[in-house]
Design an enzyme around this catalytic site. Structure first.
Site, PDB file in Angstrom:
ATOM      1  N   THR A  40       0.819  -1.214   0.000  1.00 31.02           N
ATOM      2  CA  THR A  40       0.000   0.000   0.000  1.00 31.02           C
ATOM      3  C   THR A  40       0.847   1.256   0.000  1.00 31.02           C
ATOM      4  O   THR A  40       0.461   2.263  -0.599  1.00 31.02           O
ATOM      5  CB  THR A  40      -0.932   0.006   1.233  1.00 31.02           C
ATOM      6  OG1 THR A  40      -1.777  -1.134   1.170  1.00 31.02           O
ATOM      7  CG2 THR A  40      -1.781   1.260   1.287  1.00 31.02           C
ATOM      8  N   TYR A  54      -8.019   0.782  -3.618  1.00 27.89           N
ATOM      9  CA  TYR A  54      -6.877   1.263  -4.401  1.00 27.89           C
ATOM     10  C   TYR A  54      -6.132   0.061  -4.960  1.00 27.89           C
ATOM     11  O   TYR A  54      -6.437  -1.093  -4.645  1.00 27.89           O
ATOM     12  CB  TYR A  54      -5.933   2.085  -3.521  1.00 27.89           C
ATOM     13  CG  TYR A  54      -5.481   1.350  -2.278  1.00 27.89           C
ATOM     14  CD1 TYR A  54      -4.377   0.506  -2.302  1.00 27.89           C
ATOM     15  CD2 TYR A  54      -6.193   1.467  -1.088  1.00 27.89           C
ATOM     16  CE1 TYR A  54      -3.991  -0.207  -1.174  1.00 27.89           C
ATOM     17  CE2 TYR A  54      -5.807   0.768   0.043  1.00 27.89           C
ATOM     18  CZ  TYR A  54      -4.711  -0.064  -0.005  1.00 27.89           C
ATOM     19  OH  TYR A  54      -4.334  -0.770   1.109  1.00 27.89           O
ATOM     20  N   THR A 120       1.195  -4.223   4.308  1.00 27.70           N
ATOM     21  CA  THR A 120       0.927  -4.460   5.730  1.00 27.70           C
ATOM     22  C   THR A 120       0.365  -5.847   6.029  1.00 27.70           C
ATOM     23  O   THR A 120       0.442  -6.313   7.159  1.00 27.70           O
ATOM     24  CB  THR A 120      -0.034  -3.406   6.286  1.00 27.70           C
ATOM     25  OG1 THR A 120      -1.249  -3.416   5.524  1.00 27.70           O
ATOM     26  CG2 THR A 120       0.590  -2.019   6.233  1.00 27.70           C
ATOM     27  N   ASP A 121      -0.195  -6.527   5.020  1.00 29.25           N
ATOM     28  CA  ASP A 121      -0.876  -7.788   5.312  1.00 29.25           C
ATOM     29  C   ASP A 121       0.056  -8.846   5.898  1.00 29.25           C
ATOM     30  O   ASP A 121      -0.333  -9.599   6.794  1.00 29.25           O
ATOM     31  CB  ASP A 121      -1.551  -8.331   4.053  1.00 29.25           C
ATOM     32  CG  ASP A 121      -2.875  -7.645   3.762  1.00 29.25           C
ATOM     33  OD1 ASP A 121      -3.281  -6.795   4.563  1.00 29.25           O
ATOM     34  OD2 ASP A 121      -3.503  -7.967   2.738  1.00 29.25           O
ATOM     35  N   LYS A 193      -0.625  -6.965  12.888  1.00 35.12           N
ATOM     36  CA  LYS A 193      -1.674  -6.123  12.335  1.00 35.12           C
ATOM     37  C   LYS A 193      -2.985  -6.526  12.990  1.00 35.12           C
ATOM     38  O   LYS A 193      -3.408  -7.680  12.914  1.00 35.12           O
ATOM     39  CB  LYS A 193      -1.755  -6.306  10.818  1.00 35.12           C
ATOM     40  CG  LYS A 193      -2.750  -5.379  10.130  1.00 35.12           C
ATOM     41  CD  LYS A 193      -2.700  -5.557   8.617  1.00 35.12           C
ATOM     42  CE  LYS A 193      -3.668  -4.608   7.928  1.00 35.12           C
ATOM     43  NZ  LYS A 193      -3.598  -4.740   6.443  1.00 35.12           N
ATOM     44  N   GLU A 313      -4.447 -27.605  29.207  1.00 37.41           N
ATOM     45  CA  GLU A 313      -5.402 -27.991  28.169  1.00 37.41           C
ATOM     46  C   GLU A 313      -5.040 -29.321  27.513  1.00 37.41           C
ATOM     47  O   GLU A 313      -5.905 -30.153  27.270  1.00 37.41           O
ATOM     48  CB  GLU A 313      -5.529 -26.902  27.070  1.00 37.41           C
ATOM     49  CG  GLU A 313      -5.981 -25.545  27.561  1.00 37.41           C
ATOM     50  CD  GLU A 313      -7.404 -25.545  28.073  1.00 37.41           C
ATOM     51  OE1 GLU A 313      -8.143 -26.499  27.785  1.00 37.41           O
ATOM     52  OE2 GLU A 313      -7.774 -24.588  28.778  1.00 37.41           O
TER      53      GLU A 313
END
Length: 356
Positions: A40, A54, A120-121, A193, A313
């Site tokens: 981006t 975009y 950013t992903d 993120k 667990e």
């Protein structure tokens, strides 16, 4: 007396001296190399009103840098276009290529810091990978933006300015790979993120390492996990990355994904469990069968914060499983891939998850 240009000698000498002083001042500044990979921060929208709609990876690095002349005030900046892709398309080969280039640059005496522009992903995954495999104390900063440069209130320019400023700073050395967005300096290991449409998208449950404001760094904590120069892993020794995948835990979970990954030949499987890395009763036999066939089983959690407790667990010691500690599944995958470039039993792999 006039010289051949028609200038008086004194004036010519003064001008040459001024030009020389400017050149010397620029040469004395830290040299920061910007490696561009797309995303981006290199994106463009149809209009200034398009902040979320975009096309990513459109602006080349030379134009990105030329549009921010203020960078010249903090460093001598040069750029290289390594990739031009959206970061969701990053592959293991992209990680290896980028890390090798970062490693090579870090060895150059004339390079003081390195910045990677990134979508950013998967930015957090690349930052953590570099944190594990690049042996240097020089600042490495990964940066992106949540809005393209064409948008109103675009955040990329300031994020990039901050990244170059941090990479040029001596006080950023030895702190591992860093991430700068929204004025914060985050650890590449810890940050994730957390939201997709806000400029403050990147957070760590342990908080940022510091802030960068108007080119000045303010530090509040330091990373304690092993990284970069203290890592036992080295990109210069890694030829390829083993297959490691993630299966998601949920209500009414079946074993289709577990069985498919086993047949595909994964070397490790991250189970992104509910809560404290919980595993559904019907999934336990399938995971135990994977482990019996030599596949490392790593219990992570799909929740955004907290950490997975060993032998809570599930009886991890009995099953010879590993817990991902506080790493989110996508980062647990990165560490498992790097760790498994060397032979590891479950005990040594667990030690790596504690230390890194």
């Amino acid at each position: 007396m006039l010289n051949r240009f028609g200038w008086k000698n004194g004036l010519a000498a003064l001008l040459l001296s001024a030009l020389s002083s400017v050149a010397l001042a620029q040469a004395a500044k830290p040299h920061v190399v910007v490696l561009a990979t797309g995303g981006t921060i290199a994106g463009a929208g149809a209009s200034a009103a398009n902040s979320a709609t975009y096309s990513a990876a459109k602006v080349p690095v030379d134009k990105l840098l030329a549009g921010l002349p203020e960078l010249g005030q903090v460093a001598r900046v040069s750029g290289e276009q390594v990739f031009q892709i959206a970061s969701e398309s990053f592959t293991n080969e992209h990680l290896l290529t980028l890390a090798r280039r970062v490693s090579a640059l870090s060895k150059q005496a004339d390079v003081n810091g390195i910045v990677i522009t990134h979508g950013t992903d998967t930015l957090e995954e690349t930052a953590y990978f570099l944190n594990l495999v690049v042996r240097t104390t020089k600042p490495i900063v990964v940066v992106g933006s949540m809005r393209p440069g064409t948008a109103l209130s675009a955040d990329g320019a300031l994020n990039l300015y901050d990244a170059v400023s941090v990479a040029a700073s001596q006080d950023a050395a030895g702190k591992g790979v860093l991430v700068t967005l929204n004025d914060e300096i985050q650890s590449g290991r810890d940050v994730s993120k957390t939201v997709n449409i806000k400029t403050e998208a990147f957070k760590s449950q342990w908080g940022p390492l510091g802030m960068v404001v108007e080119g000045r760094n303010y530090w509040f904590r330091a990373p304690v996990k092993r990284h970069t120069s203290a890592s036992e892993f080295n990109i210069d020794e890694i030829q390829s990355l083993p297959a490691v995948d993630i299966v998601y835990g949920y209500g009414n979970m079946n074993t289709t994904g577990i069985d498919a990954y086993g047949k595909a030949g994964v070397k490790a499987l991250i189970h992104a469990g509910t809560g404290n890395g919980s595993v559904a009763a019907q999934a336990v036999p399938a995971l135990r069968a994977l482990r019996a066939n030599g596949v490392q089983v790593i219990r992570g959690a799909r929740v955004p914060d907290g950490f997975v407790l060993r032998n809570a667990e599930q009886p991890d010691d009995q099953y010879d499983w590993v817990v991902a500690h506080d790493l989110r599944p996508q980062k647990a995958r990165i560490l498992a891939m790097v760790a498994l470039t060397k032979p590891q039993d479950a005990k040594s792999l667990q030690r790596i998850f504690w230390e890194y």
